[in-house]
Design a protein around this motif. Structure first.
Motif, mmCIF file in Angstrom:
data_model
loop_
_atom_site.group_PDB
_atom_site.id
_atom_site.type_symbol
_atom_site.label_atom_id
_atom_site.label_comp_id
_atom_site.label_asym_id
_atom_site.label_seq_id
_atom_site.Cartn_x
_atom_site.Cartn_y
_atom_site.Cartn_z
ATOM 1 N N GLU A 183 0.846 -1.341 -0.182
ATOM 2 C CA GLU A 183 0.090 -0.009 0.015
ATOM 3 C C GLU A 183 0.924 1.174 0.081
ATOM 4 O OE1 GLU A 183 -4.042 -1.847 2.289
ATOM 5 O OE2 GLU A 183 -2.164 -0.753 3.537
ATOM 6 N N GLN A 184 1.913 1.140 0.909
ATOM 7 C CA GLN A 184 2.856 2.397 0.781
ATOM 8 C C GLN A 184 3.530 2.664 -0.556
ATOM 9 O OE1 GLN A 184 5.846 1.054 3.690
ATOM 10 N NE2 GLN A 184 4.240 1.467 5.569
ATOM 11 N N GLU A 186 2.459 1.637 -3.355
ATOM 12 C CA GLU A 186 1.486 1.850 -4.530
ATOM 13 C C GLU A 186 1.118 3.711 -4.422
ATOM 14 O OE1 GLU A 186 -2.763 0.889 -3.877
ATOM 15 O OE2 GLU A 186 -3.186 0.739 -6.092
ATOM 16 N N SER A 187 1.131 3.983 -3.073
ATOM 17 C CA SER A 187 0.790 5.423 -2.747
ATOM 18 C C SER A 187 1.924 6.321 -3.321
ATOM 19 C CB SER A 187 0.660 5.713 -1.324
ATOM 20 O OG SER A 187 1.939 5.588 -0.535
#
Ligand code: 0OX
Length: 326
Positions: A183-184, A186-187
């Motif tokens: 998630e990190q 991807e952000s």
């Protein structure tokens, strides 16, 4: 000065124990707040008295230096790989070969989870962690000591000062940490890791151990490669001994005689998969007695006294993973 030395040594011992309770036993006896306060106090004292800052102090897990590359490590004892079996018939054939080579029907087997991570070697001299390396080709691996020091479930100091010990374990990234890491990434538009095993591999191959330290890696230790100062005669005994030294050892320390019992255990482990916080890709079946292993011996790459029963690849329902697999 003497009282400062005593306070530092006492804090080093207390924080080593608290770290062990939290990361190896998963049963902390103080709050994170208290732990952090004690750690800050120790850092402060060691800065004021660097002569008491020992390499195995709990404050010394994250190195400062950036590596240029990884030096090679020649494994004194080969880090062997496992033969794989995919069906009950193949498993029975493995057992048949073992029993006929041994000339007995009484073969106690240890059956354990096959953690889907990275195999590493950990070396200790006089009870202190001195080197960690990847498996590589089984004969030569890479020195990743600085990165392995950041794995909090790897003891920097053993509970006994054995002259020498080399153990083998599997480093892995818990699934929740993997999802959070992707998630990190991807952000900030970075490429995602396809699975926790690749994420663990990428995290262990960082030249900056401060990055490794942020990846929440963990380990299960499952084999004594070499040992001086202790006689061991079977696998389960060796795993219990490693646990007494402070290692986080492979769970499930049970013995099975007869392949129906082994098969039932493999099914039980397979059913555990969905609820484990980490990935497994099978079960490992090992002859428990070292004297029987001696008779069976090894081939070029694999022991004749162990095999891995592989589970079918898991289908994980997760958007991030689908993106990663594209
Ligand atoms: N990934 C695992 O969980 C695992 C891998 N390997 C072994 O045993 C090897 C070590 C010595 C020969 C057999 N056990 C394991 N549990």
């Amino acid at each position: 000065m003497d009282t400062q030395k005593q306070e530092i040594e006492q804090l080093q011992q207390r924080l080593t124990q608290y770290n062990y309770e939290y990361h190896v036993l998963d049963s902390p006896t103080i709050s994170d707040f208290e732990y952090d306060a004690l750690m800050r106090r120790l850092i402060e004292l060691e800065e004021a008295h660097p002569e008491f800052k020992t390499a195995d102090s709990p404050t010394q897990r994250v190195g400062g230096q950036l590596l240029e590359g990884f030096t090679e490590v020649a494994h004194t004892v080969q880090m062997q790989s496992l033969t794989d079996v995919f069906s009950k018939e193949e498993l029975l054939a493995f057992d048949e070969r073992v029993r006929s080579s041994l000339g007995t029907d009484t073969v106690p087997y240890a059956v354990e989870m096959k953690i889907d991570g990275l195999s590493v070697s950990l070396e200790y001299e006089n009870g202190r962690f001195v080197r960690g390396s990847t498996r590589g080709n089984g004969y030569v691996g890479e020195d990743i000591t600085a990165n392995l020091r950041t794995v909090k479930s790897i003891p920097l100091r053993l509970k006994e000062n054995l002259p020498y010990l080399e153990v083998r374990g599997e480093v892995f990234m818990p699934r929740q940490s993997f999802i959070r890491l992707n998630e990190q990434r991807e952000s900030i538009g970075e490429a995602l890791f396809a699975n926790p095993r690749n994420a663990a591999a990428g995290s262990l191959r960082q030249l900056d151990s401060r990055i490794t330290a942020q990846r929440n890696l963990d380990i299960y230790v499952f084999n004594v490669q070499q040992i001086e100062g202790k006689d061991l005669s079977e696998h389960i005994e060796s795993i219990e001994y490693l646990a007494s030294l402070g290692f986080k050892t492979i769970p499930e320390k049970k013995i099975f005689i007869g392949m129906e019992n082994v098969w039932n255990e493999i099914q039980r482990i397979s059913e555990l998969r969905g609820e484990l916080p980490f990935d497994i890709d099978g079960a490992v079946i090992k002859v428990n007695r070292f004297d029987q292993r001696q008779v069976l011996g090894v081939t070029i790459k694999t022991p004749r006294w162990a095999t891995a029963f592989k589970f079918p690849a898991e289908r994980r329902e997760s958007k991030l993973l689908d993106i990663a697999l594209q």
